[in-house]
Design an enzyme around this catalytic site. Structure first.
Site, mmCIF file in Angstrom:
data_model
loop_
_atom_site.group_PDB
_atom_site.id
_atom_site.type_symbol
_atom_site.label_atom_id
_atom_site.label_comp_id
_atom_site.label_asym_id
_atom_site.label_seq_id
_atom_site.Cartn_x
_atom_site.Cartn_y
_atom_site.Cartn_z
ATOM 1 N N GLU A 229 0.820 -1.207 -0.104
ATOM 2 C CA GLU A 229 0.034 -0.070 0.015
ATOM 3 C C GLU A 229 0.825 1.182 -0.029
ATOM 4 O OE1 GLU A 229 -3.408 1.057 0.090
ATOM 5 O OE2 GLU A 229 -2.455 2.860 0.130
ATOM 6 N N HIS B 260 -25.044 -0.701 -0.099
ATOM 7 C CA HIS B 260 -26.272 -0.575 -1.100
ATOM 8 C C HIS B 260 -26.811 -1.970 -1.300
ATOM 9 C CE1 HIS B 260 -24.953 3.323 -2.233
ATOM 10 N NE2 HIS B 260 -23.654 2.851 -2.049
ATOM 11 N N ARG C 181 -14.028 8.952 -7.326
ATOM 12 C CA ARG C 181 -14.533 7.766 -7.815
ATOM 13 C C ARG C 181 -13.771 7.299 -8.786
ATOM 14 N NH1 ARG C 181 -18.360 11.632 -7.762
ATOM 15 N NH2 ARG C 181 -20.371 11.092 -6.626
ATOM 16 N N SER D 171 -18.329 2.741 -6.545
ATOM 17 C CA SER D 171 -19.325 2.474 -5.973
ATOM 18 C C SER D 171 -20.118 1.356 -6.718
ATOM 19 C CB SER D 171 -20.547 3.744 -5.589
ATOM 20 O OG SER D 171 -21.496 3.286 -4.864
ATOM 21 N N CYS E 146 -15.972 15.429 22.679
ATOM 22 C CA CYS E 146 -17.149 15.604 21.665
ATOM 23 C C CYS E 146 -17.608 14.080 21.475
ATOM 24 C CB CYS E 146 -16.649 16.189 20.360
ATOM 25 S SG CYS E 146 -16.029 17.763 20.464
#
Lengths: 449, 483
Positions: free
Chosen positions: B33, B51, B312, B345, B409
């Site tokens: 990587e 999805h 993308r 996607s 937070c």
């Protein structure tokens, strides 16, 4: 389950004064919960002077102010528990806090929110561009530089001319950074005139009003920012872009009341400011819960925060006893001169008022106190400034220090240079001399072990 | 020299899923990587949605793998301790034309074997998502949300626990086809393998070309996002999308609740020509916000706590649009090279089925015998904020550092930060800590916790200030000590 009459959340100037006030007004057990490892809150990183003139009639740095405020609270009989982060307040005013000793519950008669504020971030103002390393808020930089001995960068652009932004411009310059500009979207600087003079003008730091940072450049590490002029709508004007190389962008773009804990108790907040909604007695919408200082409304001076905290503390005690409360008497910032200094005047930097003093050839005019005339006279002939900075101790920590009197403006960098060579051994008490430079004594402004 | 049976280039969601899938077998696997951590590219910069598969062309690999991935996603998240929530999803129609589009989507979804899709009228829409003012909509019950960072981290950690080696900060600079495999230069080191899996996302075209298979081209298409405060999270608990307009190259600007109850607005779709340019722009931010408000008018500017952009990996060139299917195949002209091209996607949703496809391709080349000791499970890290007060109290008893809240937070404790710093992959940057412990992600953007995290790194882990990076080499947070 622990019990207390008044529980104060936050040991900054507001909380410490609230604890003092509550104790003095007759509350039995008063406890302050502080998440940090020491009391003082943000004062501990504000090593510059200008604190305390109203509350203590003395010219103090942040750490010195914190020491006094803590001492007063303790002497009044309040308990301060550090390392305690409040998680929530229940509807029965039970306060739950996390600490190394466990989750504790405090059953309280009254609660005072003194949780201060947080900084508006890059995320909140949506500056276009990339998301590299090197973009910080001013308070975070102040903490790194003044407390943790970490330098964010060497070539710095500051967005926002609030007091913290200007104070950090001076601070970073004194520590050797090249502050390229302080950029302000409004037509006038946002902070005190005194800071425009003693933080920017003194060091020839360019102040670009009606400008903004319109783009952040650098994929992994900040390389530059694009600065643009803005129109009356405060939007960048196309064609005015200029690219300024830098490795740190420091944002001083506003403070937001910190009310996460208030929210858990159902305290009503002002939708616009995020401050608590209170009446003149500092009572919030929830019975028995009071609020003061920056968690209620952002204030210009710590002194005001303390005054309001003390009042909230007294009123919380009065609430428990059923006696009469006193109202907060409103606007205190009116006297403070903000924005650009008036042309043809000397801005007095002795106190936050920043009187604009005029010399008519015979005498001085415009000063609200007699010291102003002396200051203006000095400013015309041989300007002097207090110097506040840090020294590195033998064990590698930073000790905040200041000169015992104002020194020749031209000598500031010389003294800074000398102080780089000084590495005092601990322990040191606040007020102790660390170093001498001719007739100038450099003294510690904090207790350090 | 590193010699492995299989080298995977790219530690995004797909690369990590492949690594984890291959770690079941008695083969050696190395993942290379270029960044300092997993999920540093597109996998960490998206809408974080699982999805359902109704948007993809029937019969395509995309549709099949997405539907299959969706069906198994929750089980994988369960196994790996990854936050997952089945929320369902709403597509909103603002006019009759939109309704027609939604009818078409339901039909396509049914053909893709997505279950439970149905149209809804105005009344039901208002009931399910109060404040969204459309004339009707479509409901998808199997759409879910998850934490994509946690997903990639968990896959990689589980793969590593089962023997996969991860090499970070290693950009591939050369690929040479040898007689019996590949010789790869990355980060100045040489690696050899029999099989090369190109899961390099945006850069998969370049890697393929290095391996001697030109002809692919990835067109970077940027999507910008806003992140909203948790205060706004109360406005929405289900992803809301507009009915997709034909030819926009994405799903349209949508509102998605996150696992931590923020809301994400986005993404836009702009071809930029620059694979590394994750900038946000004023025009797009203005448009995003306007479109988000058109969906949910109660959203306000003051809710914004951050923005980001993802890119993308599109195969369709700018201006052309059109459908391009995932490429998952071994190249005939380069035996042993398994290319994954154009995995945009729903790549994360499809990542496990893609990994199984790749496994079968690897199996054609070498024997895949299952390991005895393969452990499919990975324990979820402690998330103090999600526990009951009784559980929190017990934890503090076991380790007082659970009582020190460092990130106020998000209520992240010192012990959780320590767990993140000591992560098994050895990624040590502020963003590596951020995505594991979730500190600095709240409304103060790290104003309180960053100083404390840096304290730990410098005082307890021996790093010098200038060694602390935002996300690996070339992203130093600081210039050094003050004095």
């Amino acid at each position: 389950m622990e019990k207390c009459d008044v529980l104060v959340i936050g040991a900054g100037p507001g909380g410490l004064a609230a604890a003092k006030g509550a104790k003095e007004a007759g509350a039995e057990r008063v406890v302050v919960l502080e998440r940090d490892s020491c009391a003082g809150g943000i004062l501990n990183q504000c090593i510059h002077d200008g604190f305390g003139l109203i509350r203590y009639h003395d010219q103090l740095t942040g750490p010195e102010y914190a020491i006094r405020a803590e001492k007063e609270a303790i002497e009044a009989g309040a308990e301060i528990l550090t390392g305690h982060q409040v998680i929530r307040i229940s509807d029965k005013r039970e306060v739950k806090a996390a600490s190394r000793e466990g989750l504790k519950t405090f059953q309280t008669g009254a609660v005072i929110l003194a949780t201060g504020c947080r900084e508006r971030t890059r995320g909140a103002i949506s500056i276009p561009g990339s998301r590299p390393a090197g973009v910080f808020t001013a308070g975070v930089v102040q903490n790194f530089v003044n407390v943790r001995n970490i330098m964010p960068g060497k070539r710095v652009v500051i967005l926002g001319s609030g007091d913290i932004g200007m104070i950090m411009a001076r601070r970073l310059t004194l520590e050797g950074a090249d502050v390229k500009a302080v950029v302000e979207i409004l037509p006038e600087p946002a902070g005190l005139a005194r800071n425009v003079v003693q933080c920017l003008y003194d060091y020839n730091i360019p102040l670009l009003c009606s400008h903004t940072v319109s783009r952040i450049i650098g994929e992994r590490k900040l390389k530059a920012v694009e600065i643009s002029g803005v129109g009356p709508d405060r939007k960048p004007v196309s064609g005015t872009e200029e690219t300024v190389e830098c490795d740190a962008l420091v944002l001083s773009v506003g403070l937001i009341p910190e009310n996460e804990i208030a929210g858990t108790a159902g305290v009503r907040l002002d939708e616009k400011t995020n401050g608590t909604m209170t009446d003149e007695y500092m009572r919030t919408s929830v019975p028995g819960i009071f609020s003061c200082g920056n968690s209620h409304r952002i204030m210009d001076l710590a002194d005001f925060v303390s005054q309001q905290g003390e009042l909230a503390g007294k009123n919380a005690a009065a609430y428990l006893k059923g006696t009469e409360m006193r109202p907060w008497d409103g606007a205190r910032s009116a006297r403070l001169k903000k924005g650009y200094p008036l042309p043809g005047t000397v801005t007095c930097t002795l106190c936050p008022n920043g009187c604009q003093i005029r010399w008519d050839g015979k005498g001085y005019d415009g000063n609200k106190c007699p010291r102003g005339a002396g200051f203006a006279e000095q400013e015309r002939t041989a300007p002097k400034r207090m110097l506040t900075t840090t020294v590195r101790t033998k064990d590698g920590k930073l000790l905040p220090v200041r000169t015992d009197k104002a020194v020749d403006k031209k000598k500031l960098f010389t003294i800074m240079g000398c102080m780089r060579q000084v590495h005092p051994a601990m322990p040191v008490k606040c007020g102790e001399e660390i170093f001498r430079f001719a007739d100038v004594s450099v003294i510690s402004t904090a207790n350090m072990v | 020299m590193n010699q492995s049976d299989v080298i995977v280039i790219g530690a995004g969601g797909v690369g990590c899923a492949i690594a984890r899938e291959l770690s079941r077998y008695k083969i050696t696997v190395t993942v290379i990587e270029k960044e300092c951590d997993v999920a540093a590219g597109t996998s960490g910069r998206n809408s974080a949605v699982v999805h359902a598969g109704f948007n993809n062309r029937t019969g395509s690999l995309m549709a099949r793998l997405c539907v299959e991935g969706n069906k198994g996603f929750e089980a994988v998240c369960e196994e790996l301790g990854v936050p997952f929530r089945n929320t369902g999803k709403i597509l909103v129609a603002f006019d009759e034309e939109d309704m027609k589009i939604l009818e078409g989507i339901v039909a396509q979804g049914e053909q893709n074997e997505c279950e439970g899709l149905r149209l809804m009228g105005r009344e039901e829409l208002r009931r399910v998502v109060p404040g969204v003012d459309g004339i009707g909509g479509m409901y998808s019950p199997h759409t879910s949300i998850f934490d994509p960072f946690s997903y990639c981290i968990a896959l990689a950690e589980n793969a590593a626990a089962n023997g996969v080696i991860f090499q970070f900060n290693s950009e591939v600079t050369a690929v040479e086809k040898t007689e019996d495999g590949f010789c790869i230069t990355a980060g100045g080191k040489t690696y050899r393998s029999r099989i090369l899996i190109n899961s390099a996302g945006l850069y998969s075209d370049r890697i393929s070309e290095m391996a001697g298979v030109p002809g692919y081209r990835i067109y970077p298409c940027r999507g910008e996002y806003f992140i909203l405060d948790k205060v706004a999270g109360e406005l929405l608990d289900i992803p809301v999308y507009p009915a997709p307009k034909p030819g926009i190259g994405g799903l349209g600007v949508h509102l998605t609740p996150t696992i931590d109850r923020n809301i994400i607005i986005g993404p836009s779709a702009e071809y930029t020509g620059d694979k590394g340019d994750c900038s946000c722009t004023q025009e797009t931010m203005d448009r995003l916000f306007a479109e988000a408000r058109a969906l949910l008018p109660s959203i306000e500017r003051r809710y914004i706590i951050g923005n980001y952009a993802g890119i993308r990996a599109k195969q369709a060139p700018p201006g052309e649009g059109g459908f391009r299917d995932f490429v998952v195949k071994e190249e005939e002209s380069c035996p042993g090279l398994i290319n994954l091209i154009g995995i945009e996607s729903p790549g994360l949703t499809a990542s496990m089925p893609i990994a199984r496809m790749v496994r079968d391709l690897v199996g054609n080349r070498m024997d895949l015998e299952e390991k005895d000791g393969f452990n499919p499970a990975r324990e979820a890290p402690v998330r103090f904020r999600d526990l009951t007060e009784e559980e929190q109290a017990r934890l503090i008893e076991t380790d007082p550092e659970y009582g020190e809240i460092i990130c106020r937070c998000q209520k992240v404790t010192k012990r959780e930060i320590r767990n993140a710093i000591e992560n098994p992959l050895g990624a040590r940057s502020i963003s590596a800590i951020k995505y594991r412990a979730w500190a600095t992600t709240g409304r103060c953007n790290g104003g309180y916790c960053l100083t404390r995290i840096v304290d730990m790194l410098t005082q307890e882990y021996g790093m010098r200030p200038e060694e602390v990076t935002w996300r690996g080499p070339g992203s130093a947070m600081f210039s050094g000590e003050v004095k």
